[in-house]
Write a protein that holds these residues in place. Structure first.
Motif, mmCIF file in Angstrom:
data_model
loop_
_atom_site.group_PDB
_atom_site.id
_atom_site.type_symbol
_atom_site.label_atom_id
_atom_site.label_comp_id
_atom_site.label_asym_id
_atom_site.label_seq_id
_atom_site.Cartn_x
_atom_site.Cartn_y
_atom_site.Cartn_z
ATOM 1 N N ILE A 3 0.859 -1.194 0.000
ATOM 2 C CA ILE A 3 0.000 0.000 0.000
ATOM 3 C C ILE A 3 0.889 1.235 0.000
ATOM 4 N N ASP A 58 -13.728 -11.559 5.310
ATOM 5 C CA ASP A 58 -13.324 -12.322 4.131
ATOM 6 C C ASP A 58 -12.131 -13.214 4.441
ATOM 7 N N ALA A 76 -4.341 6.108 -0.311
ATOM 8 C CA ALA A 76 -3.400 5.006 -0.097
ATOM 9 C C ALA A 76 -4.003 3.753 -0.697
ATOM 10 N N LYS A 79 -3.332 -0.925 -5.271
ATOM 11 C CA LYS A 79 -3.837 -1.448 -6.544
ATOM 12 C C LYS A 79 -3.292 -0.750 -7.783
ATOM 13 N N PHE A 94 -9.365 1.436 -6.706
ATOM 14 C CA PHE A 94 -8.078 1.946 -7.191
ATOM 15 C C PHE A 94 -7.779 3.339 -6.669
HETATM 16 P P1 ADP Z 1 -8.740 0.990 -2.790
HETATM 17 O O1 ADP Z 1 -9.619 -0.203 -2.713
HETATM 18 O O2 ADP Z 1 -9.204 1.995 -3.779
HETATM 19 O O3 ADP Z 1 -7.312 0.647 -2.967
HETATM 20 P P2 ADP Z 1 -9.480 1.359 -0.005
HETATM 21 O O4 ADP Z 1 -9.471 2.563 0.853
HETATM 22 O O5 ADP Z 1 -10.761 0.679 -0.227
HETATM 23 O O6 ADP Z 1 -8.830 1.769 -1.393
HETATM 24 O O7 ADP Z 1 -8.455 0.316 0.594
HETATM 25 C C1 ADP Z 1 -7.097 0.713 0.785
HETATM 26 C C2 ADP Z 1 -6.166 -0.481 0.711
HETATM 27 O O8 ADP Z 1 -6.391 -1.323 1.833
HETATM 28 C C3 ADP Z 1 -6.393 -1.360 -0.489
HETATM 29 O O9 ADP Z 1 -5.662 -0.897 -1.606
HETATM 30 C C4 ADP Z 1 -5.880 -2.700 0.015
HETATM 31 O O10 ADP Z 1 -4.486 -2.797 -0.128
HETATM 32 C C5 ADP Z 1 -6.184 -2.682 1.496
HETATM 33 N N1 ADP Z 1 -7.430 -3.408 1.800
HETATM 34 C C6 ADP Z 1 -8.624 -2.873 2.112
HETATM 35 N N2 ADP Z 1 -9.534 -3.826 2.373
HETATM 36 C C7 ADP Z 1 -8.885 -5.021 2.265
HETATM 37 C C8 ADP Z 1 -9.275 -6.399 2.400
HETATM 38 N N3 ADP Z 1 -10.524 -6.754 2.719
HETATM 39 N N4 ADP Z 1 -8.315 -7.336 2.182
HETATM 40 C C9 ADP Z 1 -7.063 -6.997 1.842
HETATM 41 N N5 ADP Z 1 -6.636 -5.724 1.703
HETATM 42 C C10 ADP Z 1 -7.527 -4.736 1.894
#
Ligand code: ADP
Ligand code: MG
Length: 572
Positions: A3, A58, A76, A79, A94
């Protein structure tokens, strides 16, 4: 990849914005994160319509201990990294916005354990700061819990609808992703009750069975060459359309059963709805809409998902090509696989006359009745109807009648709708809806969305004469019905009523229910009426308070005055 916070230049290129509009948007973002994490099991639990609690668990890749706090920083993400990545997004998220946006309006905690790590982390966040961060045991995967959503944003709370509406939106989001990802096992618990469970078998039909029930599932056709298999967009050159569609016989009265996914992202698209409806042209009654679950696989570069903050709208590089592929693929499935519809069903389709347009348009095409060329009078409406003499039926849809002031063409469906509507309202106002018990109870299945509406409106429906009781998982028994309605397909009718009640802006549900009951209980266009039936219908219409329009406001009749007739025929 790890990340990281996106560069400001990349941030400036993304259609960032508010993603947390209501509880269902939180569920959507969390489920998308779980899917991006490659989970094969996702379970969702909600309380208080999602305002009290939303928990998504999950078994995906998890977040490494060193990155958990970072995941809650704005922009942050693990992806994408740079501009080029933006051109070929294969993940659902993303922008790195969901977690921080949710934490800004709720209390959030997360327990996560990344693949390869021996112990997981526990983090609580409120506002924009982490409050607690410690180690905690957990098997690989992530659980995000969101509590007291919008408690500190009372303005947002005001915009939310009832608990039932929010639950039904949540059920819809989960249902859509369950359809898009048949290989993932979804469970949804709302207020402690199991609302949806999919087996995760990888077969779309299994998800359809759980989401829409067995009856719909038994009437679905596979679309596309892959035999219903989802493909990822990366390796193909032209749009590939795959999914399932309903036989024309299981059509619905709104578009809520059209689901579209682009590279398995759930999207709204007028273009695609239109393409599918085009494919059903001539096979459905007017006012009816098909059931369809369609995934379009495209090279990610050919679709821009970055045009809308919630990513629910997309722009295709080549709209014509996508439209054509969907329309043709669906049409081919219908022609090759669907049983030929009976001519009668098609020819007598009911065309609802628009309030402004001429009623006579509703005559089925090809039936060259001389009456179709008569000009339509735009007479001011009189409030009460004179006594009319029935002359006959036209096109099995209109009653021709004569009154002291000329000729009347009465739309049998609209007129009967008006009559039933007034009777239902009257009986209801007197609290004396006549009820008719069914000799044998009718069993019917609802989808999660309808289930939520039914639970919250069960008593209301009882006041209108429907006696319905739960009978196992998403199955109900109809034991009694309003005596006013003559109808055979009670299950179909109730499902349509529930869909109507699930719609937006149903502030006055009693009025909506009365309208929907009248509409579904009324004789249809295309139904042959004998003389007695026509007389009875006209006699009752004469007694209606507002005989000129149906409860939807469409005209029930066209009147050609004697004077006008004389003018038309050139007599003075
Ligand atoms: P995005 O999905 O746009 O990257 P989010 O704020 O939803 O942004 O999530 C930030 C980051 O947290 C994601 O890029 C991912 O690396 C991590 N993340 C969030 N939820 C999960 C999850 N359920 N399992 C694994 N990693 C997660
Ligand atoms: Mg995300």
């Amino acid at each position: 990849m790890p990340i990281k916070i996106l560069d400001p230049q990349v941030v400036s290129r993304i259609a960032a914005g508010e993603v947390v509009e209501r509880p269902a948007s939180v569920v959507k973002e969390l489920v998308e994160n779980s899917l991006d994490a490659g989970s094969s099991q996702i379970s969702i639990e909600t309380r208080g319509g999602g305002l009290g609690l939303i928990r998504v668990t999950d078994n995906g890749v998890g977040i490494p201990a060193g990155e958990v706090e970072l995941a809650f920083s704005r922009y942050a993400t693990s992806k994408i990294r740079d501009f080029e990545d933006l051109e070929s997004i294969s993940s659902l998220g993303f922008r790195g916005e969901a977690l921080p946006s949710i934490a800004a309006v709720a209390q959030v905690d997360i327990v996560t354990c990344a693949a390869g790590e021996s112990i997981g982390s526990y983090l609580t966040v409120e506002g924009s700061a982490a409050i607690t961060h410690k180690s905690q045991g957990r098997s690989q995967g992530t659980t995000v819990t969101v509590r007291n959503l919008f408690r500190k944003v009372p303005a947002r709370l005001k915009f939310l609808k009832s608990l039932a509406t929010e639950n039904s939106r949540i059920a819809n989001v989960v249902s859509q992703y369950a359809l898009a990802f048949p290989e993932v096992r979804f469970t949804l618990f709302a207020e402690g009750r199991a609302v949806l469970r999919t087996p995760g078998s990888g077969r779309l039909i299994d998800s359809v069975t759980q989401v829409y029930g067995l009856e719909v599932a038994q009437n679905m056709l596979e679309v596309g060459d892959e035999g219903g298999k989802w493909e990822s967009g990366a390796s193909i050159s032209s749009p590939q359309v795959v999914g399932m569609i309903g036989l024309p016989s299981v059509s619905r009265s709104n578009r809520a059963y059209l689901s579209f996914f682009v590279n398995r992202r759930w999207i709204n698209s007028r273009l695609l709805s239109w393409a599918v409806e085009e494919a059903y042209h001539g096979l459905l009654m007017t006012g009816k809409h098909p059931i369809a679950i369609i995934n379009i696989s495209l090279p990610p570069g050919e679709v821009d998902i970055n045009i809308h903050p919630t990513k629910t709208e997309v722009k295709f590089q080549n709209e014509h090509q996508v439209f054509g592929s969907v329309q043709k693929t669906v049409r081919r499935a219908l022609i090759e696989q669907a049983p030929t519809p009976k001519m009668e069903e098609v020819a007598t389709a009911y065309v609802s006359p628009s309030a402004s347009g001429p009623l006579l348009r509703a005559v089925p095409e090809g039936e060259d009745s001389p009456v179709t060329s008569l000009p339509v009078a735009s007479q001011p409406l009189v409030t009460s109807l004179p006594v009319l003499r029935v002359l006959g039926q036209l096109s099995r849809s209109y009653i021709i009648a004569e009154g002291p002031e000329g000729l009347y063409l009465i739309d049998q469906h609209a007129a009967h709708e008006r009559i039933l509507f007034e009777k239902i309202k009257y009986q209801r106002s007197q609290s004396e809806i006549e009820v008719q018990g069914l000799l044998e109870p009718v069993m019917f299945e609802v989808n999660p969305r309808q289930g939520e509406v039914l639970k919250s409106h069960c008593e209301d429906l009882a006041k209108f004469g429907f006696s319905i009781e739960p009978f196992g998982n998403r199955t109900y028994l109809i034991r009694a019905v309003p005596a006013l309605l003559h109808k055979k397909d009670w299950a179909g009718m109730l499902r349509e009523l529930l869909d109507a009640l699930a719609g937006e802006n149903r502030g006055d549900w009693a009025e909506s229910l009365a309208i929907a009951m009248a509409c579904h209980g009324a004789v249809r266009a295309g139904q042959v009426l004998n003389d007695d039936e026509m007389h009875e219908l006209i006699r009752q219409l004469e007694q209606a308070d507002i005989p000129q329009t149906c409860p939807h406001g469409r005209p029930t009749m066209v009147h050609l005055g004697s004077e006008q007739l004389k003018r038309e025929f050139g007599r003075s």
